[in-house]
Motif scaffolding. Sequence first.
Motif, PDB file in Angstrom:
ATOM      1  N   LEU A 115     -15.157 -48.960  -2.760  1.00  0.00           N
ATOM      2  CA  LEU A 115     -16.148 -49.692  -1.972  1.00  0.00           C
ATOM      3  C   LEU A 115     -15.598 -51.092  -1.707  1.00  0.00           C
ATOM      4  O   LEU A 115     -15.303 -51.841  -2.637  1.00  0.00           O
ATOM      5  CB  LEU A 115     -17.468 -49.785  -2.734  1.00  0.00           C
ATOM      6  CG  LEU A 115     -18.574 -50.573  -2.050  1.00  0.00           C
ATOM      7  CD1 LEU A 115     -19.147 -49.774  -0.902  1.00  0.00           C
ATOM      8  CD2 LEU A 115     -19.656 -50.910  -3.047  1.00  0.00           C
ATOM      9  N   VAL A 116     -15.446 -51.435  -0.425  1.00  0.00           N
ATOM     10  CA  VAL A 116     -14.943 -52.755  -0.049  1.00  0.00           C
ATOM     11  C   VAL A 116     -16.114 -53.518   0.559  1.00  0.00           C
ATOM     12  O   VAL A 116     -16.601 -53.180   1.632  1.00  0.00           O
ATOM     13  CB  VAL A 116     -13.772 -52.644   0.954  1.00  0.00           C
ATOM     14  CG1 VAL A 116     -13.222 -54.020   1.280  1.00  0.00           C
ATOM     15  CG2 VAL A 116     -12.672 -51.746   0.405  1.00  0.00           C
ATOM     16  N   SER A 117     -16.585 -54.540  -0.143  1.00  0.00           N
ATOM     17  CA  SER A 117     -17.732 -55.335   0.307  1.00  0.00           C
ATOM     18  C   SER A 117     -17.370 -56.154   1.537  1.00  0.00           C
ATOM     19  O   SER A 117     -16.193 -56.384   1.816  1.00  0.00           O
ATOM     20  CB  SER A 117     -18.191 -56.265  -0.805  1.00  0.00           C
ATOM     21  OG  SER A 117     -18.580 -55.513  -1.928  1.00  0.00           O
ATOM     22  N   GLY A 118     -18.389 -56.614   2.245  1.00  0.00           N
ATOM     23  CA  GLY A 118     -18.168 -57.457   3.420  1.00  0.00           C
ATOM     24  C   GLY A 118     -17.434 -58.729   3.050  1.00  0.00           C
ATOM     25  O   GLY A 118     -17.802 -59.401   2.108  1.00  0.00           O
ATOM     26  N   GLY A 119     -16.380 -59.045   3.784  1.00  0.00           N
ATOM     27  CA  GLY A 119     -15.588 -60.237   3.519  1.00  0.00           C
ATOM     28  C   GLY A 119     -14.599 -60.088   2.376  1.00  0.00           C
ATOM     29  O   GLY A 119     -13.925 -61.036   2.010  1.00  0.00           O
ATOM     30  N   ASP A 120     -14.473 -58.896   1.802  1.00  0.00           N
ATOM     31  CA  ASP A 120     -13.613 -58.663   0.641  1.00  0.00           C
ATOM     32  C   ASP A 120     -12.294 -58.025   1.078  1.00  0.00           C
ATOM     33  O   ASP A 120     -12.216 -57.357   2.098  1.00  0.00           O
ATOM     34  CB  ASP A 120     -14.340 -57.736  -0.336  1.00  0.00           C
ATOM     35  CG  ASP A 120     -13.731 -57.751  -1.727  1.00  0.00           C
ATOM     36  OD1 ASP A 120     -12.904 -58.649  -1.998  1.00  0.00           O
ATOM     37  OD2 ASP A 120     -14.076 -56.873  -2.526  1.00  0.00           O
ATOM     38  N   THR A 121     -11.245 -58.226   0.272  1.00  0.00           N
ATOM     39  CA  THR A 121      -9.939 -57.603   0.487  1.00  0.00           C
ATOM     40  C   THR A 121      -9.522 -56.943  -0.808  1.00  0.00           C
ATOM     41  O   THR A 121      -9.703 -57.500  -1.884  1.00  0.00           O
ATOM     42  CB  THR A 121      -8.889 -58.649   0.913  1.00  0.00           C
ATOM     43  OG1 THR A 121      -9.321 -59.241   2.134  1.00  0.00           O
ATOM     44  CG2 THR A 121      -7.527 -58.019   1.122  1.00  0.00           C
ATOM     45  N   ARG A 122      -8.946 -55.746  -0.702  1.00  0.00           N
ATOM     46  CA  ARG A 122      -8.561 -54.983  -1.878  1.00  0.00           C
ATOM     47  C   ARG A 122      -7.158 -54.418  -1.692  1.00  0.00           C
ATOM     48  O   ARG A 122      -6.821 -53.922  -0.629  1.00  0.00           O
ATOM     49  CB  ARG A 122      -9.559 -53.843  -2.053  1.00  0.00           C
ATOM     50  CG  ARG A 122      -9.601 -53.298  -3.442  1.00  0.00           C
ATOM     51  CD  ARG A 122     -10.710 -52.314  -3.629  1.00  0.00           C
ATOM     52  NE  ARG A 122     -12.073 -52.791  -3.422  1.00  0.00           N
ATOM     53  CZ  ARG A 122     -12.734 -53.613  -4.210  1.00  0.00           C
ATOM     54  NH1 ARG A 122     -12.168 -54.111  -5.262  1.00  0.00           N
ATOM     55  NH2 ARG A 122     -13.976 -53.948  -3.969  1.00  0.00           N
ATOM     56  N   ALA A 123      -6.326 -54.501  -2.743  1.00  0.00           N
ATOM     57  CA  ALA A 123      -4.993 -53.889  -2.729  1.00  0.00           C
ATOM     58  C   ALA A 123      -5.135 -52.413  -3.098  1.00  0.00           C
ATOM     59  O   ALA A 123      -5.860 -52.075  -4.030  1.00  0.00           O
ATOM     60  CB  ALA A 123      -4.080 -54.594  -3.716  1.00  0.00           C
ATOM     61  N   ILE A 124      -4.445 -51.547  -2.361  1.00  0.00           N
ATOM     62  CA  ILE A 124      -4.560 -50.104  -2.570  1.00  0.00           C
ATOM     63  C   ILE A 124      -3.165 -49.497  -2.650  1.00  0.00           C
ATOM     64  O   ILE A 124      -2.281 -49.844  -1.873  1.00  0.00           O
ATOM     65  CB  ILE A 124      -5.352 -49.450  -1.412  1.00  0.00           C
ATOM     66  CG1 ILE A 124      -6.770 -50.019  -1.382  1.00  0.00           C
ATOM     67  CG2 ILE A 124      -5.376 -47.939  -1.544  1.00  0.00           C
ATOM     68  CD1 ILE A 124      -7.575 -49.599  -0.189  1.00  0.00           C
ATOM     69  N   ILE A 125      -2.998 -48.588  -3.594  1.00  0.00           N
ATOM     70  CA  ILE A 125      -1.739 -47.834  -3.722  1.00  0.00           C
ATOM     71  C   ILE A 125      -2.056 -46.375  -3.437  1.00  0.00           C
ATOM     72  O   ILE A 125      -2.930 -45.788  -4.063  1.00  0.00           O
ATOM     73  CB  ILE A 125      -1.131 -47.999  -5.122  1.00  0.00           C
ATOM     74  CG1 ILE A 125      -0.756 -49.465  -5.372  1.00  0.00           C
ATOM     75  CG2 ILE A 125       0.085 -47.093  -5.274  1.00  0.00           C
ATOM     76  CD1 ILE A 125      -0.253 -49.746  -6.758  1.00  0.00           C
ATOM     77  N   LEU A 126      -1.329 -45.819  -2.483  1.00  0.00           N
ATOM     78  CA  LEU A 126      -1.450 -44.408  -2.142  1.00  0.00           C
ATOM     79  C   LEU A 126      -0.172 -43.716  -2.598  1.00  0.00           C
ATOM     80  O   LEU A 126       0.919 -44.224  -2.374  1.00  0.00           O
ATOM     81  CB  LEU A 126      -1.609 -44.227  -0.626  1.00  0.00           C
ATOM     82  CG  LEU A 126      -2.740 -45.008   0.036  1.00  0.00           C
ATOM     83  CD1 LEU A 126      -2.632 -44.900   1.548  1.00  0.00           C
ATOM     84  CD2 LEU A 126      -4.070 -44.483  -0.429  1.00  0.00           C
ATOM     85  N   SER A 127      -0.287 -42.567  -3.236  1.00  0.00           N
ATOM     86  CA  SER A 127       0.913 -41.869  -3.695  1.00  0.00           C
ATOM     87  C   SER A 127       0.837 -40.395  -3.292  1.00  0.00           C
ATOM     88  O   SER A 127      -0.240 -39.843  -3.076  1.00  0.00           O
ATOM     89  CB  SER A 127       1.074 -42.005  -5.213  1.00  0.00           C
ATOM     90  OG  SER A 127      -0.048 -41.481  -5.871  1.00  0.00           O
ATOM     91  N   THR A 128       1.994 -39.794  -3.205  1.00  0.00           N
ATOM     92  CA  THR A 128       2.053 -38.377  -2.843  1.00  0.00           C
ATOM     93  C   THR A 128       1.652 -37.531  -4.045  1.00  0.00           C
ATOM     94  O   THR A 128       1.746 -37.966  -5.194  1.00  0.00           O
ATOM     95  CB  THR A 128       3.464 -37.974  -2.388  1.00  0.00           C
ATOM     96  OG1 THR A 128       4.378 -38.256  -3.443  1.00  0.00           O
ATOM     97  CG2 THR A 128       3.875 -38.722  -1.146  1.00  0.00           C
ATOM     98  N   ILE A 129       1.213 -36.330  -3.769  1.00  0.00           N
ATOM     99  CA  ILE A 129       0.857 -35.383  -4.808  1.00  0.00           C
ATOM    100  C   ILE A 129       2.043 -34.431  -4.943  1.00  0.00           C
ATOM    101  O   ILE A 129       2.392 -33.732  -3.983  1.00  0.00           O
ATOM    102  CB  ILE A 129      -0.446 -34.638  -4.445  1.00  0.00           C
ATOM    103  CG1 ILE A 129      -1.567 -35.664  -4.231  1.00  0.00           C
ATOM    104  CG2 ILE A 129      -0.812 -33.623  -5.513  1.00  0.00           C
ATOM    105  CD1 ILE A 129      -2.820 -35.095  -3.597  1.00  0.00           C
ATOM    106  N   ASP A 130       2.691 -34.422  -6.117  1.00  0.00           N
ATOM    107  CA  ASP A 130       3.951 -33.691  -6.293  1.00  0.00           C
ATOM    108  C   ASP A 130       3.831 -32.194  -6.022  1.00  0.00           C
ATOM    109  O   ASP A 130       4.778 -31.574  -5.543  1.00  0.00           O
ATOM    110  CB  ASP A 130       4.519 -33.919  -7.702  1.00  0.00           C
ATOM    111  CG  ASP A 130       5.038 -35.336  -7.871  1.00  0.00           C
ATOM    112  OD1 ASP A 130       5.442 -35.942  -6.850  1.00  0.00           O
ATOM    113  OD2 ASP A 130       5.038 -35.842  -9.004  1.00  0.00           O
ATOM    114  N   THR A 131       2.693 -31.611  -6.297  1.00  0.00           N
ATOM    115  CA  THR A 131       2.551 -30.166  -6.066  1.00  0.00           C
ATOM    116  C   THR A 131       2.437 -29.834  -4.580  1.00  0.00           C
ATOM    117  O   THR A 131       2.771 -28.731  -4.172  1.00  0.00           O
ATOM    118  CB  THR A 131       1.299 -29.625  -6.788  1.00  0.00           C
ATOM    119  OG1 THR A 131       0.157 -30.354  -6.354  1.00  0.00           O
ATOM    120  CG2 THR A 131       1.461 -29.754  -8.298  1.00  0.00           C
TER     121      THR A 131
END
Length: 175
Positions: A115-131
Amino acid sequence: MTSCRVCGHPLPVAAKKCTTCGEYQHPLYRWLSGNVLSGLIALVPICTLAFTFVYDRLEPKASDLQFTLTRCDAKQIELFASNLGNRAAILTHAEFSSSGGYQPLQIRLEVADKLVSGGDTRAIILSTIDTISPGGLVPFSLRQSANCRIKIRLHSVSFTQKPSSQELTCACPPV
């Protein structure tokens, strides 16, 4: 000599205030020194609260989730999610494509952090699923290609329950 406009006591001609009753002789002074000024001062906080209430009702309520890609590695992607609106939005899922169809990416965030609130910034890490994609974001055979690109599609749901998606592109990671 003149007389006081309130109590009638005799006063000198240039007197601004009666020495007996303490009232000002000029109508403007009497008006400003009376209850009218107190009433005007009391209205200031009421008007401030009313303006805040009306402004909150008139301001458009929207969420505007924007993504900025910071790094593409062999098996993970780092990005920032910024909500430029004034209401919250939820990052629901992400997927990538390097050669045709899209494959899912794992979002490394707790459920509450999606959940990203109004006016907020969030760092996100996306990774692959090995299977699902054991070679990472790009198969080894495509990494040597000069025009190798990875497409990342990020899906979100806005405050008004309206789903949306945004697509980002990054160069293939070095071998």
